[in-house]
Scaffold this motif. Structure first.
Motif, PDB file in Angstrom:
ATOM      1  N   THR A  74      48.600  27.077  83.181  1.00 28.64           N
ATOM      2  CA  THR A  74      47.421  26.801  82.707  1.00 28.64           C
ATOM      3  C   THR A  74      46.447  27.808  83.136  1.00 28.64           C
ATOM      4  O   THR A  74      45.761  27.780  84.021  1.00 28.64           O
ATOM      5  CB  THR A  74      47.306  25.276  82.150  1.00 28.64           C
ATOM      6  OG1 THR A  74      47.872  24.906  81.970  1.00 28.64           O
ATOM      7  CG2 THR A  74      45.339  25.273  81.325  1.00 28.64           C
ATOM      8  N   ARG A  75      46.035  28.582  81.819  1.00 27.21           N
ATOM      9  CA  ARG A  75      45.047  29.146  82.035  1.00 27.21           C
ATOM     10  C   ARG A  75      43.620  28.773  81.728  1.00 27.21           C
ATOM     11  O   ARG A  75      43.626  27.637  80.534  1.00 27.21           O
ATOM     12  CB  ARG A  75      44.496  30.844  81.061  1.00 27.21           C
ATOM     13  CG  ARG A  75      46.034  31.261  82.071  1.00 27.21           C
ATOM     14  CD  ARG A  75      46.313  32.796  81.202  1.00 27.21           C
ATOM     15  NE  ARG A  75      44.960  33.432  81.178  1.00 27.21           N
ATOM     16  CZ  ARG A  75      44.935  34.994  81.315  1.00 27.21           C
ATOM     17  NH1 ARG A  75      46.251  35.158  80.772  1.00 27.21           N
ATOM     18  NH2 ARG A  75      44.176  35.579  81.783  1.00 27.21           N
ATOM     19  N   PHE A  76      42.482  29.133  82.132  1.00 19.25           N
ATOM     20  CA  PHE A  76      40.670  28.570  81.889  1.00 19.25           C
ATOM     21  C   PHE A  76      40.352  29.470  81.575  1.00 19.25           C
ATOM     22  O   PHE A  76      40.702  31.008  82.100  1.00 19.25           O
ATOM     23  CB  PHE A  76      40.891  28.213  82.610  1.00 19.25           C
ATOM     24  CG  PHE A  76      41.409  26.697  83.771  1.00 19.25           C
ATOM     25  CD1 PHE A  76      40.662  25.454  82.717  1.00 19.25           C
ATOM     26  CD2 PHE A  76      42.403  26.466  84.663  1.00 19.25           C
ATOM     27  CE1 PHE A  76      40.948  24.139  83.608  1.00 19.25           C
ATOM     28  CE2 PHE A  76      43.174  24.876  84.813  1.00 19.25           C
ATOM     29  CZ  PHE A  76      42.564  24.004  84.069  1.00 19.25           C
ATOM     30  N   HIS A  77      39.310  29.503  80.279  1.00 17.35           N
ATOM     31  CA  HIS A  77      39.029  30.553  79.953  1.00 17.35           C
ATOM     32  C   HIS A  77      37.135  30.346  79.660  1.00 17.35           C
ATOM     33  O   HIS A  77      37.070  28.804  79.460  1.00 17.35           O
ATOM     34  CB  HIS A  77      39.456  30.674  78.539  1.00 17.35           C
ATOM     35  CG  HIS A  77      40.383  31.036  78.348  1.00 17.35           C
ATOM     36  ND1 HIS A  77      40.994  32.198  78.613  1.00 17.35           N
ATOM     37  CD2 HIS A  77      41.556  30.323  77.588  1.00 17.35           C
ATOM     38  CE1 HIS A  77      42.513  31.870  78.859  1.00 17.35           C
ATOM     39  NE2 HIS A  77      42.614  30.572  78.047  1.00 17.35           N
ATOM     40  N   THR A  78      36.280  30.920  79.641  1.00 14.40           N
ATOM     41  CA  THR A  78      34.462  30.452  79.411  1.00 14.40           C
ATOM     42  C   THR A  78      34.280  31.833  78.195  1.00 14.40           C
ATOM     43  O   THR A  78      34.471  32.953  78.701  1.00 14.40           O
ATOM     44  CB  THR A  78      33.790  30.406  80.807  1.00 14.40           C
ATOM     45  OG1 THR A  78      34.240  31.903  81.612  1.00 14.40           O
ATOM     46  CG2 THR A  78      34.842  29.547  82.085  1.00 14.40           C
ATOM     47  N   SER A 102      33.804  26.207  77.988  1.00 13.08           N
ATOM     48  CA  SER A 102      35.221  26.288  78.395  1.00 13.08           C
ATOM     49  C   SER A 102      36.327  25.286  78.758  1.00 13.08           C
ATOM     50  O   SER A 102      35.730  24.191  77.480  1.00 13.08           O
ATOM     51  CB  SER A 102      35.140  25.571  80.396  1.00 13.08           C
ATOM     52  OG  SER A 102      34.119  26.182  80.946  1.00 13.08           O
ATOM     53  N   TRP A 103      36.997  25.976  78.014  1.00  8.41           N
ATOM     54  CA  TRP A 103      38.660  25.409  77.946  1.00  8.41           C
ATOM     55  C   TRP A 103      39.722  25.806  78.387  1.00  8.41           C
ATOM     56  O   TRP A 103      39.590  26.639  79.386  1.00  8.41           O
ATOM     57  CB  TRP A 103      38.494  25.482  76.125  1.00  8.41           C
ATOM     58  CG  TRP A 103      38.720  26.779  75.900  1.00  8.41           C
ATOM     59  CD1 TRP A 103      40.189  28.154  75.498  1.00  8.41           C
ATOM     60  CD2 TRP A 103      38.345  28.175  75.319  1.00  8.41           C
ATOM     61  NE1 TRP A 103      40.292  28.749  75.183  1.00  8.41           N
ATOM     62  CE2 TRP A 103      38.656  29.181  74.759  1.00  8.41           C
ATOM     63  CE3 TRP A 103      36.603  28.349  75.808  1.00  8.41           C
ATOM     64  CZ2 TRP A 103      38.046  30.410  75.006  1.00  8.41           C
ATOM     65  CZ3 TRP A 103      35.873  29.295  75.594  1.00  8.41           C
ATOM     66  CH2 TRP A 103      36.930  30.434  75.178  1.00  8.41           C
ATOM     67  N   SER A 104      40.710  24.631  78.193  1.00 11.64           N
ATOM     68  CA  SER A 104      42.047  25.522  79.040  1.00 11.64           C
ATOM     69  C   SER A 104      42.993  25.988  78.075  1.00 11.64           C
ATOM     70  O   SER A 104      42.570  25.198  77.148  1.00 11.64           O
ATOM     71  CB  SER A 104      42.272  24.481  80.193  1.00 11.64           C
ATOM     72  OG  SER A 104      43.182  22.827  79.122  1.00 11.64           O
ATOM     73  N   GLY A 105      43.507  26.617  78.673  1.00 10.06           N
ATOM     74  CA  GLY A 105      44.862  27.133  77.608  1.00 10.06           C
ATOM     75  C   GLY A 105      44.969  27.584  76.339  1.00 10.06           C
ATOM     76  O   GLY A 105      43.611  27.871  76.348  1.00 10.06           O
ATOM     77  N   THR A 106      45.283  27.591  75.515  1.00 15.42           N
ATOM     78  CA  THR A 106      45.136  28.492  73.804  1.00 15.42           C
ATOM     79  C   THR A 106      44.644  27.478  72.752  1.00 15.42           C
ATOM     80  O   THR A 106      44.878  26.603  72.411  1.00 15.42           O
ATOM     81  CB  THR A 106      45.747  29.127  73.097  1.00 15.42           C
ATOM     82  OG1 THR A 106      46.649  30.016  74.642  1.00 15.42           O
ATOM     83  CG2 THR A 106      45.693  29.736  71.748  1.00 15.42           C
ATOM     84  N   ALA A 155      43.821  33.141  74.669  1.00 15.90           N
ATOM     85  CA  ALA A 155      42.262  32.637  74.991  1.00 15.90           C
ATOM     86  C   ALA A 155      42.420  31.617  73.723  1.00 15.90           C
ATOM     87  O   ALA A 155      41.916  30.392  73.990  1.00 15.90           O
ATOM     88  CB  ALA A 155      41.152  32.690  75.397  1.00 15.90           C
TER      89      ALA A 155
END
Length: 296
Positions: A2-6, A26-30, A265
């Motif tokens: 799982t990728r995390f995005h900001t 911030s969130w994880s995944g898509t 993202a």
């Protein structure tokens, strides 16, 4: 994995946490950006959300389904679309943005006009989604002054003519270079956070679009989160023979699940609730159970 995005802001945003420099979402995944076009002439749903009650019900339904953002647009950018005056665009988007302001959803405004972006941000929007890539310096200044994040998209040409013989020597390299360069310029100018969008269907042939989608692992490795918007686009018709845009949701899901697997993202979708459901199921399938290794 799982990728995390900001995404950073200098204004309060639903779901964001306070940082020394502003707010960070911030969130994880898509995650999903749901589309609400308050226009009479959008390519797949023109007129469906022309009334405030219908638009608000749709946006709230998307929020309840679990979208991260609602993208409100008041001017069609389909191939061949004619521009509309800023005053008319504002008349279309402001009632919905004001009605959604204060609710638990991030609001994006889909516009090419700095005056529309400024009005939308004052009304409660948080993100500016500009298909022209913030190439207008006034648009950059609007985002800087409001502390709003922005989506920088690649488009060859402009909506009325973008599908007239688009050409590239290396579509992946050219789009990637544009997005990387423009993101650096926009961030250096003071825009707090940037999303990148390779612009599927915007000045690109079927082969260009497929090349970009196949190259997404290369495009998503950078620090800026990547948004993919393939929902109901014409490439689905070219691939699967679906001439009616509103009937292309299955193809949209296929393209967006591929984008998610490739590190995107956000995906921008008309059938937002279906996308949230599909992405949650795919994320569960991809998760490694506790006590197991990925190579088990």
């Amino acid at each position: 994995m799982t990728r995390f995005h900001t995404l950073d802001f200098r204004r309060p945003v639903p779901g964001a946490v306070r940082t020394p420099d502003g707010w960070r979402l911030s969130w994880s995944g898509t995650a999903v950006m749901g589309i609400v076009n308050v226009t009479p002439d959008s390519f797949s749903d023109g007129g469906v959300h022309a009334g405030l009650d219908a638009a608000l019900a749709s946006a709230r339904g998307m929020r309840a389904a679990g979208v991260l953002m609602v993208d409100v647009g008041g001017e069609s950018t389909r191939p061949g679309a004619e521009p509309v005056p800023a005053e008319r665009e504002l008349d279309r988007v402001l009632p919905l943005i004001r009605a959604l302001a204060g609710e638990d959803v991030v609001i994006s405004v889909d516009t090419m006009k700095p005056e529309v972006a400024a009005g939308a941000l004052r009304a409660g929007a948080h993100v500016v989604n500009d298909v022209t890539g913030l190439c207008d310096l006034e648009m950059v200044e609007v985002c800087v002054q409001a502390g709003a994040a922005a989506c920088v998209m690649h488009m060859q040409g402009e909506p009325r003519t973008m599908q007239v013989s688009p050409r590239y020597d290396d579509v992946v390299g050219e789009v990637s270079d544009f997005l990387t360069t423009r993101a650096g310029e926009v961030l250096a100018a003071g825009v707090p956070g940037v999303l990148l969008d390779p612009g599927i269907g915007f000045g690109k042939t079927l082969e260009h679009n497929l090349a970009l989608l196949r190259a997404l692992p290369r495009l998503t490795v950078g620090p800026c989160p990547v948004l993919i918007g393939a929902s109901r686009k014409r490439l689905i018709d070219f691939i699967a023979g679906v001439p009616v845009a509103a009937e292309r949701d299955p193809g949209s899901l296929a393209l967006h699940l591929h984008a998610a697997a490739s590190g995107a993202a956000l995906v921008r979708a008309h059938a937002a609730a279906a996308h949230v459901q599909a992405l949650r199921v795919q994320a569960a399938l991809d998760a490694v159970p506790q006590g197991l290794h990925s190579d088990a």
